[in-house]
Design a protein around this motif. Structure first.
Motif, mmCIF file in Angstrom:
data_model
loop_
_atom_site.group_PDB
_atom_site.id
_atom_site.type_symbol
_atom_site.label_atom_id
_atom_site.label_comp_id
_atom_site.label_asym_id
_atom_site.label_seq_id
_atom_site.Cartn_x
_atom_site.Cartn_y
_atom_site.Cartn_z
ATOM 1 N N ILE A 335 0.954 -1.270 -0.067
ATOM 2 C CA ILE A 335 0.112 0.038 -0.039
ATOM 3 C C ILE A 335 0.749 1.237 -0.014
ATOM 4 N N VAL A 336 0.544 2.271 -0.937
ATOM 5 C CA VAL A 336 1.176 3.490 -0.899
ATOM 6 C C VAL A 336 0.433 4.688 -0.712
ATOM 7 N N TYR A 337 0.779 5.365 0.266
ATOM 8 C CA TYR A 337 -0.177 6.704 0.274
ATOM 9 C C TYR A 337 0.930 7.789 0.437
ATOM 10 N N TRP A 338 0.521 8.700 -0.267
ATOM 11 C CA TRP A 338 1.101 10.432 -0.380
ATOM 12 C C TRP A 338 0.074 11.149 -0.676
ATOM 13 N N HIS A 339 -0.386 12.236 0.160
ATOM 14 C CA HIS A 339 -1.638 12.775 -0.048
ATOM 15 C C HIS A 339 -1.281 13.824 -1.183
ATOM 16 N N GLY A 340 -2.162 13.891 -2.303
ATOM 17 C CA GLY A 340 -2.078 14.884 -3.344
ATOM 18 C C GLY A 340 -1.115 14.398 -4.287
ATOM 19 N N LYS A 341 -0.450 13.265 -3.991
ATOM 20 C CA LYS A 341 0.511 12.905 -5.086
ATOM 21 C C LYS A 341 0.354 11.554 -5.771
ATOM 22 N N VAL A 342 -0.160 10.744 -4.748
ATOM 23 C CA VAL A 342 -0.402 9.200 -5.150
ATOM 24 C C VAL A 342 -1.982 9.097 -5.419
ATOM 25 N N ALA A 343 -2.576 8.692 -6.490
ATOM 26 C CA ALA A 343 -4.015 8.685 -6.560
ATOM 27 C C ALA A 343 -4.698 8.278 -5.474
ATOM 28 N N GLU A 344 -5.931 8.692 -5.094
ATOM 29 C CA GLU A 344 -6.540 8.147 -3.961
ATOM 30 C C GLU A 344 -7.562 7.257 -4.296
ATOM 31 N N GLY A 345 -7.437 6.007 -3.383
ATOM 32 C CA GLY A 345 -8.351 4.936 -3.629
ATOM 33 C C GLY A 345 -8.476 4.011 -4.891
ATOM 34 N N LYS A 346 -7.243 3.945 -5.466
ATOM 35 C CA LYS A 346 -6.973 3.325 -6.460
ATOM 36 C C LYS A 346 -6.209 1.911 -6.508
ATOM 37 N N THR A 347 -6.393 1.070 -7.215
ATOM 38 C CA THR A 347 -5.885 -0.187 -7.072
ATOM 39 C C THR A 347 -4.855 -0.382 -8.447
ATOM 40 N N SER A 348 -3.536 -1.061 -8.275
ATOM 41 C CA SER A 348 -2.688 -1.257 -9.541
ATOM 42 C C SER A 348 -2.552 -2.703 -9.446
ATOM 43 N N ASN A 349 -2.654 -2.907 -10.818
ATOM 44 C CA ASN A 349 -2.120 -4.440 -10.953
ATOM 45 C C ASN A 349 -0.720 -4.655 -11.572
ATOM 46 N N TYR A 350 -0.164 -3.711 -11.260
ATOM 47 C CA TYR A 350 1.570 -3.563 -11.642
ATOM 48 C C TYR A 350 2.208 -4.842 -10.773
ATOM 49 N N LEU A 351 2.953 -5.544 -11.716
ATOM 50 C CA LEU A 351 3.684 -6.627 -11.221
ATOM 51 C C LEU A 351 5.114 -6.107 -10.623
ATOM 52 N N GLY A 352 5.313 -6.080 -9.429
ATOM 53 C CA GLY A 352 6.220 -5.494 -8.824
ATOM 54 C C GLY A 352 6.925 -6.423 -7.466
ATOM 55 N N ALA A 353 8.294 -6.082 -7.054
ATOM 56 C CA ALA A 353 8.668 -6.796 -5.882
ATOM 57 C C ALA A 353 9.596 -5.802 -5.115
ATOM 58 N N PHE A 354 10.221 -6.583 -3.890
ATOM 59 C CA PHE A 354 11.091 -5.673 -3.019
ATOM 60 C C PHE A 354 12.218 -4.949 -3.833
ATOM 61 N N TRP A 355 12.891 -5.669 -4.887
ATOM 62 C CA TRP A 355 13.863 -5.092 -5.564
ATOM 63 C C TRP A 355 13.459 -3.742 -6.389
ATOM 64 N N ASP A 356 12.346 -3.532 -6.574
ATOM 65 C CA ASP A 356 11.905 -2.182 -7.246
ATOM 66 C C ASP A 356 11.929 -1.012 -6.295
ATOM 67 N N ILE A 357 11.846 -1.297 -4.962
ATOM 68 C CA ILE A 357 11.969 -0.197 -3.973
ATOM 69 C C ILE A 357 13.070 0.574 -3.911
ATOM 70 N N MET A 358 14.151 0.047 -3.835
ATOM 71 C CA MET A 358 15.216 0.820 -3.710
ATOM 72 C C MET A 358 15.683 1.907 -4.804
ATOM 73 N N PRO A 359 15.579 1.785 -6.221
ATOM 74 C CA PRO A 359 15.539 2.801 -7.121
ATOM 75 C C PRO A 359 14.502 3.681 -6.980
ATOM 76 N N THR A 360 13.342 3.391 -6.601
ATOM 77 C CA THR A 360 12.211 4.217 -6.539
ATOM 78 C C THR A 360 12.472 5.193 -5.486
ATOM 79 N N MET A 361 12.777 4.928 -4.561
ATOM 80 C CA MET A 361 13.052 5.598 -2.929
ATOM 81 C C MET A 361 14.312 6.662 -3.599
ATOM 82 N N VAL A 362 15.326 6.067 -4.026
ATOM 83 C CA VAL A 362 16.583 7.240 -4.218
ATOM 84 C C VAL A 362 16.142 8.188 -5.343
ATOM 85 N N GLU A 363 15.331 7.633 -6.545
ATOM 86 C CA GLU A 363 15.074 8.673 -7.318
ATOM 87 C C GLU A 363 14.175 9.684 -6.784
#
Length: 374
Positions: A335-363
């Motif tokens: 679950i990802v929350y960021w007021h006004g930045k991440v769309a509210e009440g949405k469900t994503s079917n994106y296929l992801g895993a833990f190793w996607d988090i590091m590059p996302t956070m540093v960017e």
């Protein structure tokens, strides 16, 4: 050409981060439950356990239906998260114990995204269970990017909710009244106090708060308080006989529990309440609008210490549990929350895993890219 929703989201977040002034970079809060199943939350279909705070986070943010942990058990999954590498590449690939305390440490050459955030000026704190290197080793939290750590360094010690000690940075904190002889100080409550204090003390600068809570990992144990009373008489129960506190207690044992269904449910609801407290503390400090909150679990639901994932449908109808490489062992709530930045009440079917988090956070933080990720 169809661009995945997740890619679009990441590009949007990255552009927002770059546009911000340095002192307005978002705070990052990453909460990771321990052995919470894909189906243990109301928003993922749970019918018997109340998780209103996490459900609310999902309702106001984005829920991912196809996200996966690093693997099906603690240490290598956490290593995957921290290093941005799958288990074919990440340094720690199993729960390798070190005596008398700790696990195989991350090597000094291993780069974590906490290190990159720290180098970029983020204040970093970890509160909960580490399991990637004992104090004074190359894998200790202070060697892997954290300014402050409080909790269980060793995951074997975390089998007990009333442990002999916890660690605050490099200092061993003795928990008087415990000592494996009695149930005095409840470790999750102590860790939660430090977590909230970190928010209060670092509200004036960007921070990365990592909360690898030990809940609801076995043993099944907790105070007889409002969370337990919520379920005490709700289910049919069969007592579980375990390794009780007292002269014969072992560190890695699990205590007996009279009502295992009620206790497990109360632990999940307690964890949910702790998430609510973190959100409230961010709001009180006027940080909520500029904080991205991620909630997930390190692997699938467990069956130790009297836990009954079939009773709760903890795997959400998927096959397998913790340690299984079937879906139920590796698919995780995300679950990802960021007021006004991440769309509210949405469900994503994106296929992801833990190793996607590091590059996302540093960017997102506008800092330099890691040496390598998967």
């Amino acid at each position: 050409m169809k661009i995945s929703f997740m890619l679009s989201l990441l590009l949007t977040l990255a552009s927002l981060a770059i546009a911000q002034k340095k002192d307005q970079r978002p705070n990052i809060v990453l909460i990771m439950a321990d052995d919470l199943g894909y189906g243990d939350l109301g928003v993922y279909g749970q019918q018997k356990i109340e998780t209103r705070h996490i459900d609310s986070l999902a309702a106001k943010g984005m829920k991912f239906d196809n996200f996966y942990a690093g693997t099906s058990v603690c240490a290598p999954s956490r290593s995957s998260l921290m290093t941005g590498q799958h288990t074919g590449h990440t340094y720690v690939r199993g729960n390798k114990e070190i005596e008398p305390e700790g696990q195989q440490p991350l090597a000094d050459s291993v780069q974590t995204f906490a290190m990159l955030l720290q180098q970029a000026g983020y204040t970093t704190g970890a509160f909960g269970k580490w399991g990637l290197g004992m104090v004074h080793t190359t894998g200790a939290p202070d060697q892997k990017g954290f300014d402050e750590f409080y909790g269980y360094n060793c995951q074997r010690q975390s089998h007990r909710y009333y442990p002999t000690h916890l660690w605050h940075n490099n200092e061993r904190i003795e928990l008087h009244g415990n000592g494996l002889m009695a149930q005095g100080q409840y470790a999750p409550a102590l860790i939660q106090e430090k977590t909230l204090k970190f928010i209060d003390e670092n509200k004036e600068k960007p921070f990365f708060l990592y909360v690898p809570t030990v809940l609801p990992h076995a043993e099944l144990s907790g105070p007889d308080d409002k969370y337990y009373q919520l379920y005490a008489d709700r289910f049919d129960e069969k007592p579980h006989k375990g390794n009780d506190y007292g002269p014969q207690a072992t560190v890695s044992g699990y205590a007996s529990v009279e009502k295992p269904h009620a206790m497990y449910a109360s632990m999940v609801s307690r964890m949910d309440a702790y998430v609510g407290q973190i959100v409230d503390r961010l709001r009180e400090n006027k940080l909520l609008d500029n904080t991205i909150i991620i909630f997930t679990s390190d692997n699938g639901s467990h069956k130790e210490g009297g836990a009954d994932p079939n009773f709760f449908n903890s795997s959400g109808g998927l096959r397998g549990n913790k340690r299984d490489l079937y879906e139920g062992g590796i698919k995780t709530p995300f679950i990802v929350y960021w007021h006004g930045k991440v769309a509210e009440g949405k469900t994503s079917n994106y296929l992801g895993a833990f190793w996607d988090i590091m590059p996302t956070m540093v960017e997102l933080a506008g800092t330099k890219k890691p040496h390598y990720t998967d």
